[in-house]
Structure formats: C-alpha cells, structure tokens
Design a protein around this motif. Structure first.
Motif, short mmCIF file in Angstrom:
data_model
loop_
_atom_site.label_atom_id
_atom_site.label_comp_id
_atom_site.label_asym_id
_atom_site.label_seq_id
_atom_site.Cartn_x
_atom_site.Cartn_y
_atom_site.Cartn_z
N TYR A 45 -6.88 -9.13 1.24
CA TYR A 45 -5.63 -8.37 1.32
C TYR A 45 -4.62 -8.97 0.37
O TYR A 45 -4.67 -10.15 0.05
CB TYR A 45 -5.10 -8.38 2.75
CG TYR A 45 -6.01 -7.68 3.71
CD1 TYR A 45 -6.20 -6.32 3.64
CD2 TYR A 45 -6.70 -8.39 4.68
CE1 TYR A 45 -7.05 -5.66 4.51
CE2 TYR A 45 -7.54 -7.75 5.56
CZ TYR A 45 -7.70 -6.39 5.47
OH TYR A 45 -8.54 -5.76 6.35
N LYS A 46 -3.69 -8.18 -0.04
CA LYS A 46 -2.74 -8.58 -1.06
C LYS A 46 -1.33 -8.41 -0.54
O LYS A 46 -1.04 -7.50 0.23
CB LYS A 46 -2.97 -7.70 -2.29
CG LYS A 46 -2.15 -8.05 -3.48
CD LYS A 46 -2.53 -7.15 -4.64
CE LYS A 46 -1.64 -7.46 -5.83
NZ LYS A 46 -1.93 -6.62 -6.95
N ARG A 57 -6.52 0.10 -1.29
CA ARG A 57 -7.71 -0.63 -0.88
C ARG A 57 -7.42 -2.06 -0.49
O ARG A 57 -8.13 -2.66 0.30
CB ARG A 57 -8.75 -0.63 -2.01
CG ARG A 57 -9.31 0.75 -2.29
CD ARG A 57 -10.28 0.68 -3.41
NE ARG A 57 -9.55 0.33 -4.64
CZ ARG A 57 -10.13 0.10 -5.80
NH1 ARG A 57 -11.42 0.16 -5.91
NH2 ARG A 57 -9.41 -0.20 -6.86
N TYR A 58 -6.34 -2.63 -1.04
CA TYR A 58 -6.00 -4.01 -0.76
C TYR A 58 -4.84 -4.13 0.24
O TYR A 58 -4.32 -5.21 0.44
CB TYR A 58 -5.63 -4.74 -2.05
CG TYR A 58 -6.76 -4.69 -3.05
CD1 TYR A 58 -7.95 -5.36 -2.79
CD2 TYR A 58 -6.66 -3.97 -4.22
CE1 TYR A 58 -9.00 -5.32 -3.68
CE2 TYR A 58 -7.70 -3.93 -5.13
CZ TYR A 58 -8.87 -4.60 -4.84
OH TYR A 58 -9.91 -4.56 -5.73
N SER A 85 1.95 -1.55 4.65
CA SER A 85 0.96 -2.53 4.23
C SER A 85 1.20 -3.78 5.06
O SER A 85 2.12 -4.55 4.78
CB SER A 85 1.09 -2.84 2.74
OG SER A 85 0.21 -3.89 2.40
N GLY A 86 0.38 -3.97 6.09
CA GLY A 86 0.61 -5.09 7.01
C GLY A 86 1.88 -4.84 7.81
O GLY A 86 2.03 -3.81 8.45
N ASN A 87 2.83 -5.77 7.75
CA ASN A 87 4.11 -5.60 8.43
C ASN A 87 5.20 -5.17 7.47
O ASN A 87 6.38 -5.19 7.81
CB ASN A 87 4.52 -6.91 9.11
CG ASN A 87 3.66 -7.20 10.31
OD1 ASN A 87 3.11 -6.29 10.91
ND2 ASN A 87 3.53 -8.46 10.65
N ASP A 88 4.84 -4.81 6.25
CA ASP A 88 5.82 -4.44 5.23
C ASP A 88 5.89 -2.93 5.05
O ASP A 88 4.89 -2.22 5.17
CB ASP A 88 5.45 -5.08 3.88
CG ASP A 88 5.41 -6.59 3.95
OD1 ASP A 88 6.04 -7.15 4.87
OD2 ASP A 88 4.75 -7.20 3.10
N LEU A 89 7.09 -2.46 4.73
CA LEU A 89 7.33 -1.06 4.40
C LEU A 89 7.55 -0.98 2.91
O LEU A 89 8.44 -1.65 2.37
CB LEU A 89 8.55 -0.53 5.16
CG LEU A 89 8.91 0.92 4.93
CD1 LEU A 89 7.85 1.82 5.55
CD2 LEU A 89 10.27 1.22 5.50
N LEU A 90 6.74 -0.19 2.23
CA LEU A 90 6.81 -0.09 0.77
C LEU A 90 7.24 1.32 0.36
O LEU A 90 6.75 2.31 0.92
CB LEU A 90 5.45 -0.38 0.15
CG LEU A 90 4.75 -1.67 0.54
CD1 LEU A 90 3.36 -1.71 -0.07
CD2 LEU A 90 5.55 -2.87 0.12
N LEU A 91 8.15 1.39 -0.59
CA LEU A 91 8.54 2.67 -1.18
C LEU A 91 7.75 2.80 -2.48
O LEU A 91 7.93 2.02 -3.43
CB LEU A 91 10.04 2.69 -1.47
CG LEU A 91 10.60 3.96 -2.10
CD1 LEU A 91 10.40 5.15 -1.15
CD2 LEU A 91 12.06 3.79 -2.43
N VAL A 92 6.84 3.78 -2.50
CA VAL A 92 5.88 3.89 -3.61
C VAL A 92 6.03 5.25 -4.28
O VAL A 92 6.19 6.27 -3.61
CB VAL A 92 4.42 3.74 -3.07
CG1 VAL A 92 3.42 3.87 -4.19
CG2 VAL A 92 4.26 2.43 -2.37
#
Length: 108
Positions: A45-46, A57-58, A85-92
């Motif tokens: 994981y990344k 995928r990561y 992604s995990g415990n993070d919120l990402l704006l993509v």
C-alpha cells in the motif's frame, strides 16, 4: 445353464469391487512426502501526496466518497471527486488522476 448364469452374474458383481479396492487404499509412500507450495501475493500500500498520480490498486480501503455524508467536506470542483485511501480523503481529478488535496485522518 442355470449354474453358468449364476457364476457369470456373481463374477459381474465381484469384479467392480475388486477394481475399486486399490483406488480406496492408503496413499503410496512417495505421495506422503510431496511438499506443497503456497503462493501468496503481497500487496504494497502507498501513502499518497498532493500532485502525485492516483492509482487505486495501491490504495488501502479504496472507495469513492459522497461528500454530503461528512462534516466540513465541501463539494468537489467540477472534474474532481473524493476517494478514500486508508484513513485519508483524497480529492482526485477524474480524467487526469492527479491528487489535488489530501485530508489525512478523516476516517476512524
């Protein structure tokens, strides 16, 4: 004729049971010492950062997020969406896949 038919019938019933006996026998000596190899796929994981290209995928616990369900999360600009992604919120970015913002520790 009657004895011949009886002998033939008894032989027909006895032969299949004799043929199945070796198949039901204990495994051979060389079969017991065969090593079995188990292949496991290790996923790395990344931790994503702003400006990187996002690859799901990561990502651990990847899912798209509805911003309306969480406090202090504003609507994404046009062409962007939120992902977890995990415990993070990402704006993509939807088309480019570039991460515009990271909110760490959003999910517990």
């Amino acid at each position: 004729m009657k004895t011949f038919t009886t002998a033939l019938l008894s032989a027909a019933l006895l032969v299949p049971s004799l043929a199945a006996a070796p198949a039901m026998a204990a495994p051979r000596h060389e079969d017991r010492h065969v090593q079995k190899t188990v292949v496991t796929k290790k996923v790395t994981y990344k931790t994503f950062r702003k400006g990187e290209k996002f690859d799901r995928r990561y990502a651990r616990n990847y899912q798209t997020v509805d911003y309306r369900k969480y406090r202090n999360v504003k609507a994404p600009p046009r062409g962007y969406h939120y992902v977890r992604s995990g415990n993070d919120l990402l704006l993509v970015g939807i088309t480019s896949g570039v991460i515009a913002a990271v909110t760490s520790g959003m999910f517990r």
